[in-house]
Design a protein around this motif. Structure first.
Motif, short mmCIF file in Angstrom:
data_model
loop_
_atom_site.label_atom_id
_atom_site.label_comp_id
_atom_site.label_asym_id
_atom_site.label_seq_id
_atom_site.Cartn_x
_atom_site.Cartn_y
_atom_site.Cartn_z
N TYR A 282 -10.38 -10.94 1.79
CA TYR A 282 -10.33 -11.51 0.94
C TYR A 282 -10.57 -13.04 0.23
O TYR A 282 -9.45 -13.80 1.47
N TYR B 204 -1.40 -3.11 -3.96
CA TYR B 204 -2.28 -4.63 -4.23
C TYR B 204 -1.71 -5.85 -3.47
O TYR B 204 -1.29 -4.73 -2.21
N ARG C 264 -5.73 -2.20 -5.64
CA ARG C 264 -6.24 -2.17 -3.87
C ARG C 264 -5.73 -0.42 -4.88
O ARG C 264 -4.63 -0.34 -5.60
N ASP D 242 1.44 -0.93 0.14
CA ASP D 242 0.05 -0.06 0.31
C ASP D 242 0.79 1.09 0.32
O ASP D 242 1.92 1.65 1.01
N LYS E 188 -16.03 -5.45 3.18
CA LYS E 188 -14.81 -4.03 3.18
C LYS E 188 -15.89 -2.79 4.05
O LYS E 188 -17.31 -3.09 4.48
#
Length: 461
Positions: free
Chosen positions: A258, A210, A227, A204, A268
């Motif tokens: 995930y 990702y 991401r 991040d 989320k």
């Protein structure tokens, strides 16, 4: 995550049985198979195979509660270069990483005998992405993973490699070459998580961000889920839902679950405040998350959460979550929260420990310990250990009331060492300690292995 000096200047669990214990043999079998699927080569009490052990920071067995700079320390080893990762342990061997050079031109993986501290082998590499290090740039921050086949190491220079327990390279690749340079500005602090056959790496930053799944046997990519580009240094963790592994990423304003086999986002939670450093912590179907207060001058968004507890649920046949409680007092600025013996522990940047009932969220106490912690807390036996960044470990009696039973210094004097060589000797912790920081801890076979930037200690005979 063992990358706290970087972020301090940027920002000022065991698996207990669920409440409804499985009543049928089929449900018990499903649970057991689920746990086995996570760690195919099952770690035993003498192993600590990754960041926070198996992801819950809980150690099995009895551990020392009192030591001093001259008593109770079995050995101390000087490490090459500098590192902020935690050690990992498998089969009586301690693995630790480090980097060296003004631009972090050298990387090291060391294997040490857990009983004696004697170096067994050392592997050197050249990181792909160089960067001038400073107090705000990471240095060997990601913690490795280990299993029966060897050790898996990730460096903030982009290098990802697998080594046998004898030190032979099985495979190596560069995520920087594959997917672009890391653009966080302060390095990478995220440690890999693992199941029996897969590594999971979270990137991040301001550039390509990702979650990546990599085959342990070959080093090839299983899947990659992009991401939103944000800044975060937390690590993914593996949870279990209906016997299947699920990857939880708490980072940079969100918590996302995930599917481990596909990388598909399952659920989320938005508007999480300050969760750039602490990782999520799994305890059965409970997910503890932590974060500091918002640095924004603006008010946090409506419904924002900073520290609390979620529960994994299935709604209408689909995987989801529910918010169980929010911590009004508890704050985790750096260290990941800990669930231990039905109590949730949080520690903030000035060393205030706040405890909540794990099931209800009821506030139990908020008390000051010896200092702030950058390393993760560990629950073991009847105690909870807080490894202070300045070398003093506060030991609390586990439970719903505050009772500190010990304050244990790792070093006493403030003079620098006479020798900078790699050596192992009893009592070395009494000779120096000026400016040292405790970054990471492992627990195995009744001993703690404590890592500073340049040294590794074994506490406990």
């Amino acid at each position: 995550m063992q990358f706290l000096p970087v972020v301090q200047r940027i920002v000022a669990d065991r698996w207990p049985w669920p409440r409804s214990f499985p009543r049928s043999l089929s449900m018990v079998r499903s649970l057991v198979l689920g746990v086995m699927s996570l760690f195919g080569s099952v770690a035993v009490a003498a192993d600590w195979p990754g960041f926070r052990g198996t992801g819950d920071s809980v150690a099995t067995g009895q551990y020392p509660t009192k030591w001093t700079a001259t008593e109770g320390i079995a050995w101390t080893v000087n490490l090459p270069g500098y590192g902020q990762s935690a050690p990992v342990i498998w089969g009586g061997t301690v693995y630790v990483t480090a980097v060296d050079g003004a631009q972090r031109e050298k990387g090291f993986v060391l294997a040490l005998d857990a009983k004696t501290g004697k170096e067994q082998w050392r592997h050197a590499l050249e990181p792909t992405q160089k960067a001038k290090w400073s107090e705000t740039v990471s240095r060997a921050a990601p913690t490795p993973c280990a299993d029966a086949d060897g050790v898996y190491c990730f460096f903030e220079g982009g290098n990802l490699l697998a080594l046998t327990h004898a030190g032979k390279v099985r495979w190596e690749r560069s995520l920087v070459r594959d997917y672009g340079e890391f653009q966080g500005g302060h390095g990478v602090g995220s440690s890999p998580a693992q199941t029996a056959d897969t590594l999971f790496i979270l990137i991040d930053d301001r550039g390509p961000s990702y979650l990546l799944a990599v085959e342990k046997q070959t080093g090839k990519t299983r899947w990659k889920t992009d991401r939103e580009a944000r800044g975060g240094w937390s690590s993914p963790v593996v949870a279990t839902r209906n016997g299947k592994p699920e990857i939880i990423a708490s980072s940079a304003g969100t918590i996302i679950g995930y599917a481990a086999d596909s990388g598909k986002p399952l659920w989320k939670l938005d508007n999480v405040v300050g969760n750039t450093i602490p990782s999520a912590s799994v305890s059965g179907d409970r997910i503890l998350f932590g974060g500091g207060t918002s640095r924004s001058k603006d008010a946090p968004p409506m419904g924002a959460k900073g520290n609390g507890c979620l529960r994994l649920i299935d709604a209408d046949g689909k995987p989801g979550y529910e918010s169980v409680w929010s911590a009004k007092l508890g704050i985790s600025n750096y260290a990941t929260p800990l669930a231990y013996q039905q109590v949730a522990y949080f520690v903030n940047q000035v060393g205030i420990v706040t405890a909540h009932d794990l099931q209800s969220g009821q506030e139990l106490f908020a008390e000051r310990i010896d200092g702030p912690c950058w390393a993760s807390m560990i629950g073991a036996g009847d105690y909870v250990y807080f490894f202070g960044k300045d070398g003093t470990t506060s030991v609390l009696k586990a439970g719903k009331e505050f009772e500190q039973i010990a304050s244990n210094p790792l070093w006493a004097a403030k003079s620098k060492p006479k020798s900078a060589g790699n050596e192992s000797r009893p009592g070395a912790g009494s000779e120096y300690g000026a400016g040292e920081t405790v970054y990471g801890v492992a627990a195995a076979d009744g001993a703690f292995f404590v890592r500073t930037g340049t040294r590794l200690f074994r506490i406990g005979q």
